[in-house]
Design a protein around this motif. Structure first.
Motif, short mmCIF file in Angstrom:
data_model
loop_
_atom_site.label_atom_id
_atom_site.label_comp_id
_atom_site.label_asym_id
_atom_site.label_seq_id
_atom_site.Cartn_x
_atom_site.Cartn_y
_atom_site.Cartn_z
N GLU A 140 0.81 -1.22 0.00
CA GLU A 140 0.00 0.00 0.00
C GLU A 140 0.84 1.27 0.00
O GLU A 140 0.60 2.18 -0.80
N GLN A 141 1.84 1.34 0.87
CA GLN A 141 2.55 2.59 1.11
C GLN A 141 3.82 2.75 0.28
O GLN A 141 4.24 3.89 0.01
N ARG B 175 2.68 0.54 -3.86
CA ARG B 175 1.41 1.13 -4.32
C ARG B 175 0.81 0.37 -5.48
O ARG B 175 0.49 0.93 -6.55
N TRP C 60 -6.25 0.64 -4.57
CA TRP C 60 -5.48 1.78 -4.05
C TRP C 60 -6.11 3.08 -4.52
O TRP C 60 -6.16 3.38 -5.71
N ASN D 216 -6.31 7.29 -3.34
CA ASN D 216 -5.92 8.41 -2.46
C ASN D 216 -4.97 7.96 -1.34
O ASN D 216 -5.20 8.24 -0.16
N THR D 217 -3.94 7.27 -1.72
CA THR D 217 -2.83 6.82 -0.85
C THR D 217 -3.20 5.67 0.08
O THR D 217 -2.36 5.25 0.89
N ARG D 218 -4.39 5.12 -0.01
CA ARG D 218 -4.80 4.04 0.89
C ARG D 218 -5.50 2.93 0.10
O ARG D 218 -6.05 3.16 -0.98
N TYR D 219 -5.47 1.73 0.69
CA TYR D 219 -6.27 0.64 0.13
C TYR D 219 -7.71 0.74 0.63
O TYR D 219 -7.95 0.90 1.83
#
Length: 258
Positions: A147-148, A151, A170, A172-175
């Motif tokens: 995720e981080q 990505r 994924w 907006n920067t999150r799962y």
């Protein structure tokens, strides 16, 4: 007065896939993992040919994705059970890939799939990379890395014991965990396919398997399944022709003269 310059020490180049370990020494955890990977790859061939008529894609099966340099090197890699990378050559510099090294390629996998032999906690591990009080770094969890750091747009976890499938996208920067559609499948929009559970027999195992469907809900068949379907169609057509010929003869008509 002329000053002498000390020679500059050039750091070594980042290693490539031929210089990094291609295994962390662990075993495949169950007898279903290998055929499950083959099933996913085999049934996706016609879709991949349509997406990549130039053949520019790579499929990894329990292969390392290197995302940072560490000592030992394998601590800087994660090895999804199955992943797909679009728009990269199947060989790297003419050699069979031993791993996928992000600092050499830059294109991230589009989807990674993990087959969880346990309860899936390892695959959901969101532990971040951090410094330990005694020195060194805390090994981050798979979920956090995918995720981080890497990505990966889609991440799927299939828990084999319970046949539970989780699919994350994924955003907006999150799962964000996806909900299944009316067919119980998870659309993978960037590939034009759906991922879901199918119960049946494959390679002498009757199980619940992870499989692909097209976006109309048609099961994507393996090469063997397509060949069997064609044989069945040909046999059905042959039997129809035989019945028609028998009927014509019963009516005093020679079918060879028609």
């Amino acid at each position: 007065m002329t000053q002498s310059l000390n020679p500059t020490t050039v750091p070594p180049a980042f290693p490539d896939h031929t210089q990094l370990p291609d295994s962390d020494g662990t075993f495949v955890k169950n007898f279903q993992e290998h055929p499950q990977s083959i099933l996913l790859t085999d049934s996706l061939q016609t879709t991949l040919q349509a997406l990549h008529p130039d053949g520019q894609y790579a499929i990894g099966q329990d292969c390392g994705i290197y995302w940072r340099e560490t000592d030992p090197p394998e601590r800087g890699a994660e090895a999804p059970d199955w992943f797909y990378v679009p728009n990269v050559p199947p060989l790297f510099d003419g050699e069979i890939r031993r791993s996928y090294v992000l600092w050499r390629e830059y294109i991230v996998p589009l989807i990674a799939i993990e087959f969880a032999s346990g309860d899936g906690s390892e695959e959901r591990d969101n532990t971040p990379l951090s410094c330990l009080p005694e020195g060194g770094n805390q090994k981050p969890g798979k979920f956090w890395v995918y995720e981080q750091i890497i990505r990966i747009p889609y991440y799927a976890i299939y828990t084999i014991k319970t046949s539970e499938l989780e699919v994350y996208n994924w955003v907006n920067t999150r799962y964000r965990r996806l909900e299944p559609n009316d067919r119980g499948h998870y659309p993978i929009d960037l590939m034009g396919v759906e991922l879901g559970i199918w119960e049946g027999s494959y390679q002498n195992q009757t199980q619940r398997w992870l499989r692909w469907w097209d976006n109309q809900g048609n099961l994507l068949l393996t090469g063997s399944e397509r060949a069997t379907l064609e044989r069945d169609r040909a046999e059905t057509e042959h039997q129809r022709a035989e019945r028609l010929a028998a009927y014509l003869r019963s009516q005093g008509i020679d079918p060879d003269l028609i």
